[in-house]
Structures are given as C-alpha cells and as structure tokens.
Design an enzyme around this catalytic site. Structure first.
Site, short mmCIF file in Angstrom:
data_model
loop_
_atom_site.label_atom_id
_atom_site.label_comp_id
_atom_site.label_asym_id
_atom_site.label_seq_id
_atom_site.Cartn_x
_atom_site.Cartn_y
_atom_site.Cartn_z
N TYR A 182 -7.80 15.92 -8.68
CA TYR A 182 -7.00 14.86 -9.33
C TYR A 182 -5.94 15.46 -10.25
CZ TYR A 182 -5.90 11.15 -12.68
OH TYR A 182 -5.25 10.27 -13.51
N ASP A 238 0.88 -1.18 0.00
CA ASP A 238 0.00 0.00 0.00
C ASP A 238 0.91 1.22 0.00
OD1 ASP A 238 -1.52 2.20 0.70
OD2 ASP A 238 -2.71 1.14 2.20
N LYS A 286 -1.56 15.27 -10.55
CA LYS A 286 -0.76 14.84 -11.71
C LYS A 286 0.16 15.98 -12.18
CE LYS A 286 -2.24 10.59 -11.90
NZ LYS A 286 -1.36 9.46 -11.56
N SER A 324 -0.68 11.60 -16.36
CA SER A 324 -1.96 11.62 -17.09
C SER A 324 -1.91 12.76 -18.09
CB SER A 324 -3.10 11.87 -16.10
OG SER A 324 -4.30 12.12 -16.78
N1 LIG Z 1 -7.69 5.03 -16.87
C1 LIG Z 1 -7.44 6.24 -17.32
O1 LIG Z 1 -8.18 6.79 -18.15
C2 LIG Z 1 -6.21 6.98 -16.84
C3 LIG Z 1 -5.87 8.15 -17.52
C4 LIG Z 1 -4.75 8.85 -17.11
C5 LIG Z 1 -3.99 8.40 -16.04
N2 LIG Z 1 -4.35 7.26 -15.38
C6 LIG Z 1 -3.51 6.83 -14.25
O2 LIG Z 1 -3.16 5.49 -14.42
C7 LIG Z 1 -2.88 4.90 -13.15
C8 LIG Z 1 -3.61 3.57 -13.05
O3 LIG Z 1 -5.01 3.82 -13.12
P1 LIG Z 1 -6.04 2.81 -13.80
O4 LIG Z 1 -6.69 3.51 -14.91
O5 LIG Z 1 -5.41 1.51 -14.03
O6 LIG Z 1 -7.12 2.72 -12.62
P2 LIG Z 1 -7.67 1.43 -11.80
O7 LIG Z 1 -8.13 0.39 -12.74
O8 LIG Z 1 -8.63 2.02 -10.83
O9 LIG Z 1 -6.37 0.89 -11.03
C9 LIG Z 1 -5.76 1.66 -10.03
C10 LIG Z 1 -4.79 0.79 -9.28
O10 LIG Z 1 -4.13 1.60 -8.28
C11 LIG Z 1 -4.22 0.89 -7.05
N3 LIG Z 1 -4.12 1.73 -5.87
C12 LIG Z 1 -4.90 2.77 -5.48
N4 LIG Z 1 -4.48 3.23 -4.29
C13 LIG Z 1 -3.44 2.46 -3.91
C14 LIG Z 1 -2.59 2.43 -2.78
N5 LIG Z 1 -2.75 3.27 -1.76
N6 LIG Z 1 -1.58 1.51 -2.72
C15 LIG Z 1 -1.41 0.63 -3.75
N7 LIG Z 1 -2.20 0.58 -4.82
C16 LIG Z 1 -3.21 1.50 -4.90
C17 LIG Z 1 -5.55 0.18 -7.12
O11 LIG Z 1 -5.58 -0.83 -6.13
P3 LIG Z 1 -6.91 -1.20 -5.30
O12 LIG Z 1 -7.66 -2.13 -6.20
O13 LIG Z 1 -6.41 -1.79 -4.05
O14 LIG Z 1 -7.66 0.10 -5.08
C18 LIG Z 1 -5.48 -0.35 -8.54
O15 LIG Z 1 -4.68 -1.50 -8.60
C19 LIG Z 1 -3.32 5.91 -12.11
O16 LIG Z 1 -2.18 6.59 -11.61
C20 LIG Z 1 -4.20 6.86 -12.89
O17 LIG Z 1 -4.22 8.16 -12.34
C21 LIG Z 1 -5.46 6.54 -15.75
#
Ligand SMILES: NC(=O)c1ccc[n+]([C@@H]2O[C@H](COP(=O)([O-])OP(=O)(O)OC[C@H]3O[C@@H](n4cnc5c(N)ncnc54)[C@H](OP(=O)(O)O)[C@@H]3O)[C@@H](O)[C@H]2O)c1
Length: 294
Positions: A153, A59, A157, A140
């Site tokens: 958010y 975490d 970033k 992002s």
């Molecule tokens: N999807 C998009 O459109 C998008 C766009 C731009 C940037 N991003 C960035 O991409 C990254 C991944 O996001 P995603 O789209 O894959 O979202 P996601 O499917 O919600 O996955 C997020 C991951 O981060 C983990 N996480 C959250 N808080 C945590 C903590 N305290 N310690 C360890 N793990 C933690 C979550 O684990 P849990 O399951 O335990 O919560 C999950 O595994 C993020 O940094 C996000 O800001 C995403």
C-alpha cells in the site's frame, strides 16, 4: 459568496470521499459524487437532498467506466467539464511483502495508481485547454513513511506522491494546479478493509504477528480522527487562491513525518517494528535466527 465549483470525487460511496462530497456540496459546490455501488450512491443522493450533489457510477479500474463518466460529465456540464478532480478512491493491501501475491499487488496498483492516472488522462485535457483546473490527489502519511506489513500500500502512495510532483510542474504553465492530501489515521472503512486483506500463508513465519492483526487494527483505530479535517484540507486545495503542493491532515501527523526525517533510520525501524510486535521473541525464533531481528 465564494465561487461555486464543479467538482468530481472518486470513491464517494464511503469514508473520506463520502464525507468530502457532502461537505463540498453543502458549501454550495456542484459535486459529482462517484463510486461503484449504486445503492450507496442512492443513499448519498438522499442525504444530500437540497444541495447540488449528483451521483455517477464510476469504477476507476475500468477504462469503459471512465470513458462513460467523462461523456456523461461533458453532457451534464454542457461541455464545460470539471473545475476540480479529487482522486480519492483507494484501499490498503496489508501483509508481509514476500507473501503478497503478484495478482493482489497488481490489483492494488490498478486502483491506487493506474486508476488515478487514468482519471487524470480523462479529465486533464479539458482543464488544460480551458487554462484552469485543480487536481487533488489523496495520498497518505504512508506516502512519506513506510510501515511494516504496509509496504504494498505505502509504495502505491509513494508513487502517487512522485507522479503528483511531476504533474504539478508539467501542468503549472497551463493553469492547472496539483495538490496532494496526506491523511493520517482517519475513521472510515479503510482499517476494516485493510485488515481483511491479510491472508497469512499456511505455515507462515509471520503468523504469530498476523494473528494479532485485530490488535494492530485497534491500535490504529485508537489514533484515528474523523474525516472532517481531510474534507477541510480538500476544500482548501479546491478553493485557495494559491493551493499548496501538500496538505497534511490532521496537523499532528506532521510530528510523525518530522520524526521520520530527523531520527536515524535504525531508530525509526525499531520503533515501527515494536509498534506491530515484529520482534524475534514474538516470532518465537531461536538464537540461530537472523540477528537483525530484535
Ligand atoms: N482512512 C485512513 O486512515 C486513510 C489514511 C491515509 C490515506 N487514506 C486514503 O484515503 C482514501 C479514501 O479512503 P477511506 O479511508 O475513505 O477508505 P474507505 O472508507 O474504505 O473508502 C474507500 C472508497 O474508495 C472506493 N473505491 C475503492 N476501489 C475503487 C474503484 N476501483 N473505483 C471506484 N471507487 C473505489 C470505495 O468504494 P467501494 O465501496 O465500492 O469499495 C470507497 O468508496 C484512499 O485513497 C486511502 O488510501 C485513508
């Protein structure tokens, strides 16, 4: 054959992190896929059978958890440590800025900013001492442009972008590179989780817009692509002879960033407000309302 790297990914229990962990493991790298949920880690390990993927509970908001992970990595790698650290864990806190509580805002920064910095502090010293390492920070497109109701958010970033720029210069003399990954809209749990954070206050003046948050989510989802392009960008940053400072994925996201840079702010504000319906009519405001709202 390409060199096999030792890579740790945070937030590998879902979305981009999970996909990237599998992608890199299948490319032959030793991957420490980390996350908070043991059951999700176990499912990932099963799916990755036959690769060099290992799981580890982590975490990023817990100093004890990070310390334990660092020790565990040192043991499992016989003191060699990591070649690549991918700081991916994060989530999106949504809502009108004036209605977001300090507690929620701090929690957002604890994960997206302080968690990332704590991971750097834990793993950079060993890379610096060895004279080789790669830091890959998942930022992002929202680290370079701001959307209405995403200010909390987006600001995390922007912080990740600036911290990474400083770190890239500070660590270059030690042979440690720093790359930013800037995803656009990607299919993952992100949008569902972000929408779930929208809690308009009773009597909120923004309620008519936030009532449509499902519609906003659908609009966002309509532009999403799968996580493959982000996994490939992360792989490039990990393996390229000269990793770039920034990787935008998918490539078409560059158009939005260019638009933000080239158009006058009054135009881009109007476009982004319209995209979420942030107009005087939608807010059902009378003529006496602030003239800045269209
Ligand atoms: N999807 C998009 O459109 C998008 C766009 C731009 C940037 N991003 C960035 O991409 C990254 C991944 O996001 P995603 O789209 O894959 O979202 P996601 O499917 O919600 O996955 C997020 C991951 O981060 C983990 N996480 C959250 N808080 C945590 C903590 N305290 N310690 C360890 N793990 C933690 C979550 O684990 P849990 O399951 O335990 O919560 C999950 O595994 C993020 O940094 C996000 O800001 C995403």
């Amino acid at each position: 054959m390409k060199k096999s790297l030792t890579i740790l990914i945070t937030g590998a229990t879902a979305g981009i992190g999970r996909h990237t962990a599998l992608h890199l493991a299948r490319a032959g790298h030793r991957v420490f896929a980390t996350g908070r949920k043991p059951a999700a880690l176990a499912a990932l390990a099963t799916e990755a059978a036959g690769t060099k993927l290992e799981t580890l509970e982590l975490d990023v908001t817990s100093a004890a958890s990070i310390d334990a992970a660092r020790e565990e990595i040192a043991n499992r790698t016989k003191g060699n440590g990591l070649d690549v650290l991918v700081n991916n864990a994060g989530y999106g806190l949504m809502g009108p800025l004036e209605e977001i509580t300090d507690q929620d805002l701090r929690a957002q920064y604890d994960t997206n900013v302080f968690g990332l910095v704590a991971m750097l502090r834990a793993f950079v010293p060993q890379m610096r001492a060895r004279g080789f390492g790669r830091i890959i920070n998942v930022s992002s497109m929202g680290g370079r442009m701001t959307f209405p109701f995403m200010g909390a958010y987006n600001s995390t970033k922007y912080a990740v972008e600036s911290l990474s720029d400083a770190l890239r210069m500070e660590l270059a003399p030690f042979g440690v590179s720093v790359s930013l990954i800037e995803p656009g809209a990607i299919k993952s749990d992100f949008a569902d989780r972000a929408t779930a954070t929208t809690r308009p206050l009773a009597g909120s003046p923004y309620a008519p817009i936030l009532a449509n948050s499902d519609k906003m989510k659908k609009q966002f989802e309509a532009t999403e692509v799968g996580p493959e392009c982000v996994s490939r960008a992360i792989e490039k940053a990990a393996t390229a002879r000269r990793p770039r400072a920034r990787y935008v994925a998918p490539g078409r996201t560059i158009l939005a960033l260019l638009m933000m840079r080239l158009l006058p702010t009054s135009w881009t504000d109007a476009l982004l407000r319209l995209a979420v319906g942030l107009t005087r009519r939608k807010l059902a405001l009378g003529e006496g309302a602030h003239p800045a709202l269209g």
